[in-house]
Structure formats: C-alpha cells, structure tokens
Motif scaffolding. Structure first.
Motif, PDB file in Angstrom:
ATOM      1  N   ARG A 135      23.180  65.262  51.326  1.00 59.59           N
ATOM      2  CA  ARG A 135      22.926  65.935  52.593  1.00 59.59           C
ATOM      3  C   ARG A 135      22.259  64.983  53.575  1.00 59.59           C
ATOM      4  NH1 ARG A 135      21.032  71.857  50.230  1.00 59.59           N
ATOM      5  NH2 ARG A 135      23.051  72.312  49.251  1.00 59.59           N
ATOM      6  N   PRO A 136      22.518  65.179  54.856  1.00 57.74           N
ATOM      7  CA  PRO A 136      21.957  64.264  55.853  1.00 57.74           C
ATOM      8  C   PRO A 136      20.444  64.426  55.976  1.00 57.74           C
ATOM      9  CG  PRO A 136      23.012  66.129  56.928  1.00 57.74           C
ATOM     10  CD  PRO A 136      23.352  66.241  55.469  1.00 57.74           C
ATOM     11  N   LYS A 137      19.815  63.390  56.477  1.00 54.91           N
ATOM     12  CA  LYS A 137      18.373  63.411  56.734  1.00 54.91           C
ATOM     13  C   LYS A 137      18.158  63.166  58.230  1.00 54.91           C
ATOM     14  CE  LYS A 137      14.023  61.222  55.290  1.00 54.91           C
ATOM     15  NZ  LYS A 137      13.410  60.127  54.488  1.00 54.91           N
ATOM     16  N   PRO A 138      18.204  64.243  59.041  1.00 49.67           N
ATOM     17  CA  PRO A 138      18.023  64.072  60.487  1.00 49.67           C
ATOM     18  C   PRO A 138      16.634  63.526  60.817  1.00 49.67           C
ATOM     19  CG  PRO A 138      18.890  66.257  59.946  1.00 49.67           C
ATOM     20  CD  PRO A 138      18.433  65.644  58.665  1.00 49.67           C
ATOM     21  N   TYR A 173      17.136  70.283  52.397  1.00 50.58           N
ATOM     22  CA  TYR A 173      17.415  68.970  52.994  1.00 50.58           C
ATOM     23  C   TYR A 173      16.089  68.336  53.378  1.00 50.58           C
ATOM     24  CZ  TYR A 173      16.515  70.871  57.701  1.00 50.58           C
ATOM     25  OH  TYR A 173      15.923  71.432  58.825  1.00 50.58           O
ATOM     26  N   ARG A 207      19.846  56.413  60.736  1.00 50.00           N
ATOM     27  CA  ARG A 207      21.047  57.047  60.200  1.00 50.00           C
ATOM     28  C   ARG A 207      20.644  58.230  59.339  1.00 50.00           C
ATOM     29  NH1 ARG A 207      22.882  54.797  63.667  1.00 50.00           N
ATOM     30  NH2 ARG A 207      24.574  53.270  63.792  1.00 50.00           N
ATOM     31  N   PRO A 208      21.428  59.323  59.439  1.00 44.86           N
ATOM     32  CA  PRO A 208      22.624  59.548  60.248  1.00 44.86           C
ATOM     33  C   PRO A 208      22.255  59.830  61.714  1.00 44.86           C
ATOM     34  CG  PRO A 208      22.062  61.570  59.136  1.00 44.86           C
ATOM     35  CD  PRO A 208      21.076  60.543  58.650  1.00 44.86           C
ATOM     36  N   ASP A 231      23.918  66.530  66.794  1.00 46.29           N
ATOM     37  CA  ASP A 231      24.706  65.836  65.775  1.00 46.29           C
ATOM     38  C   ASP A 231      25.689  64.912  66.471  1.00 46.29           C
ATOM     39  OD1 ASP A 231      26.251  64.959  63.679  1.00 46.29           O
ATOM     40  OD2 ASP A 231      26.800  66.941  62.937  1.00 46.29           O
ATOM     41  N   TYR A 265      28.762  72.410  57.982  1.00 44.65           N
ATOM     42  CA  TYR A 265      29.147  71.652  56.791  1.00 44.65           C
ATOM     43  C   TYR A 265      29.292  72.460  55.506  1.00 44.65           C
ATOM     44  CZ  TYR A 265      28.142  67.632  59.751  1.00 44.65           C
ATOM     45  OH  TYR A 265      28.150  66.720  60.779  1.00 44.65           O
TER      46      TYR A 265
END
Length: 355
Positions: A135-138, A173, A207-208, A231, A265
């Motif tokens: 999973r992304p890590k904003p 997340y 990133r991301p 995003d 997602y």
C-alpha cells in the motif's frame, strides 16, 4: 523433574491460555502487520478477552478492506461473535497516561494475532473488498495555527502528528512526514491557501506522488481542520472536521485519505452473488446428525436462510439462501463437519456429506 510439576507444565501448554504469547523481560507487546490488532479492555477476564477478540477482528477486517464500517456489512457480525476461533495468540500490555487532573491512568491493551488463512477465508466468503498490498505511503503536509501563526509539522514534530499517524495504521496504511527543509517550511502559505498544485510540486522528491494536505486552526471554543487528498496531482477528495479536542480533528485526516484510497484501489472479492440454492446433504442418520447440521448452517455467516424440502433415510434436501452463492458457501465449509462430494458436476444439484 517431580511428577506434579511435569503435569502442571503440560496443562499450561494444553489449556487455551497456551495461546498467550511468551515474552522476554523488557519486551513490550504490540500489534504489527495486517493480521494483528490491539484494543483496550477493562480487565484480563475471559468475557473481556472474548469481547476484545471481536473488536480486534473487526479492526483487522477493516485494515484488509479499508472499510471503517466493515462490522456492519452482511455476515460480518456472525464471524465477529466467534472471533476467538481464529486467534493464533494474544498478549497484554499496560499503557500509562495522565488524566486531565494530572494523575496517572492505566489502560490494559489486548494484543491479538489472527491466523492469516482463516481471516482471508472470511473476507473471501463474505465478498469483502480487499485493498491490495503493498500500500502507498502518502506524505502528510499538515500546518497548524494555534493563534501564533501557521507552522509546518515535519519529522522533528512527529509527536504532534501522532493521532493521524496512528489512525492511518489502524486503517491499514502509513503516512510519512516531510523532512522540514527551509523550502518545505516556507510551503505553509501554500497549505493555508489550499494550493495543492504547489504542494504536489514540492513533494516530487517523495514517493509515491500522494499527499494528504491539511490545515488545523481554532474555530470558536474548539478546532477545525480542512483536508485535501491528492494523487499524482489530482485532488481525489476534500473534507473538513470540527471537534472540541484537537487530537480527534488531527486524526480525522487519516480516515478521509483512507476512504479516498479505498474508492480508487480496493477490489471486491470475486465470489458469487446472493442466491437461493438447492442442495442435498447425506450422512444424516439420526436426530443428532440433523441438529449438528442445523447448528452449523445457522452459525455460518453466508447462510441467511434454511428451508427443508425432502428427507430420505440418510439424506436431506435443503433450500439455502446464501449471501455469496455456492462459491461463498464452499469457502466456509468446515471439513470436520461438512464436505462436498467429489462427484458433483455442473448443472446437477450439489451434494454434501455430513461427517
């Protein structure tokens, strides 16, 4: 070794408490990973522990699906009532805090680890959405004005952002914080005026390319936060929250970001649609067999209704109202109770055997 001591040790291993984790002195129990959770409990009594297991499983299913309201989905409440069946191990932790008056407070935390395969089976059988990993890590860009002007919360002030960082972990997340360079500190103005494009450009080194952007400020006797989730340069969601307690307002950013990520997602599990199915169950040779079958069917989270159609000397024809059709029903079969006949073919009434 004395015989009495040997028996005591064996019993300690065999009793349910054997699932209780064994830790070295100085270790501190804590949940990590998708299939672990920790919840506050009133005591270490069995009743409090079983209630804690249910809340912990709801937390794990929430992390898997990204749905904070997963406990209200059809069939989930039944699985929560038997959450203890899926526990691999558990432990306790004492958290010390301070009351509003400054006196010490103590909270007992139950840390639970669930068996991965069985939790996955629950999610699959009930058709829960699954938020895939990794999973992304904003990056969290949070500016706070407590009356002395807005300031950026960077890595060096992570304790200030702890409520939103912890809430993100509960939702499945993680959030990162900017390093706090001079250029990033100067971006407070862009956060305050809602210039998401400027923050996206500044955040290009991370990133991301996702940002949770928020500003927290006084609103009457309480606090208010305005949030945006971005995003790859596109604003997916904006929202605001107000509360008398600043920590709760800060934490609210994680929920809005999680909801936006899930909408984009998360994928629904590939199981059948709700259906009424005609099945045959063999191996019913007594009233006790019938009671055992009925009890298991009624406890199954995918069985919404049972209608007997016809009985023979050792079988029973049933009409089952299934939440996720035969596919979901097959996923929750307990091989120690009910198994599907290997002779089943498409287009013929499926047959199952009671063991």
């Amino acid at each position: 070794m004395p015989k009495a001591l040997l028996i005591t040790l064996l019993l300690a291993l065999l009793l349910p408490g054997g699932a209780h984790a064994q830790r070295m002195e100085g270790d501190r129990a804590g949940a990590s990973g998708m299939y672990q959770a920790e919840v506050a409990v009133g005591s270490q009594a069995e009743s409090a522990r079983q209630s804690g297991f249910a809340r912990a499983l709801a937390q794990v299913l929430g992390k898997m699906s990204g749905d904070a309201g997963v406990a209200n989905r059809p069939g989930v409440s039944r699985e929560l009532r038997r959450a203890g069946d899926f526990v691999e191990g558990y432990d306790y932790r004492q958290d010390e805090g301070r009351s509003a008056a400054g006196s010490p407070t103590y909270t007992t935390m139950l840390v639970v680890r669930f068996r991965e395969d069985e939790v996955n089976a629950i999610a699959g059988a009930l058709g829960l959405p699954v938020w895939p990993e990794p999973r992304p890590k904003p990056v969290l860009w949070l500016a706070i004005d407590d009356g002395s002007g807005p300031r950026l919360v960077a890595v060096g002030q992570s304790n200030v952002a702890r409520p939103v960082l912890d809430r993100a972990t509960e939702r499945g997340y993680r959030l990162g914080l900017p390093g706090g360079s001079a250029a990033e500190q100067a971006a407070v103005g862009a956060i305050w005026r809602g210039d998401t494009a400027a923050i996206s450009r500044l955040s290009a080194r991370y990133r991301p390319p996702m940002q949770l952007i928020g500003k927290l400020y006084r609103a009457g006797p309480g606090w208010k936060a305005d949030w945006s989730f971005v995003d790859d340069g596109r604003v997916l969601a904006t929202w605001s929250n107000e509360d008398a307690v600043a920590r709760r307002v800060i934490a609210s950013g994680a929920d809005g970001a999680a909801d936006a990520l899930v909408r984009r997602y998360a994928k629904a599990s590939t199981v059948g649609e709700p259906a009424v199915e005609h099945v045959v169950v063999t191996g019913i040779n007594s009233s006790n067999d019938f009671v055992r079958l009925s009890s298991w069917l009624q406890s199954s989270s995918v069985v919404r209704g049972i209608r007997p159609l016809r009985a023979t000397p050792n079988s029973l024809e049933l009409e089952l109202d299934l939440l996720t059709g035969l596919e979901g029903f097959r996923r929750v079969l307990d091989d120690s109770i009910l198994v599907e006949s290997g002779a089943n073919i498409e287009g013929v009434t499926p047959e199952f055997h009671l063991r």
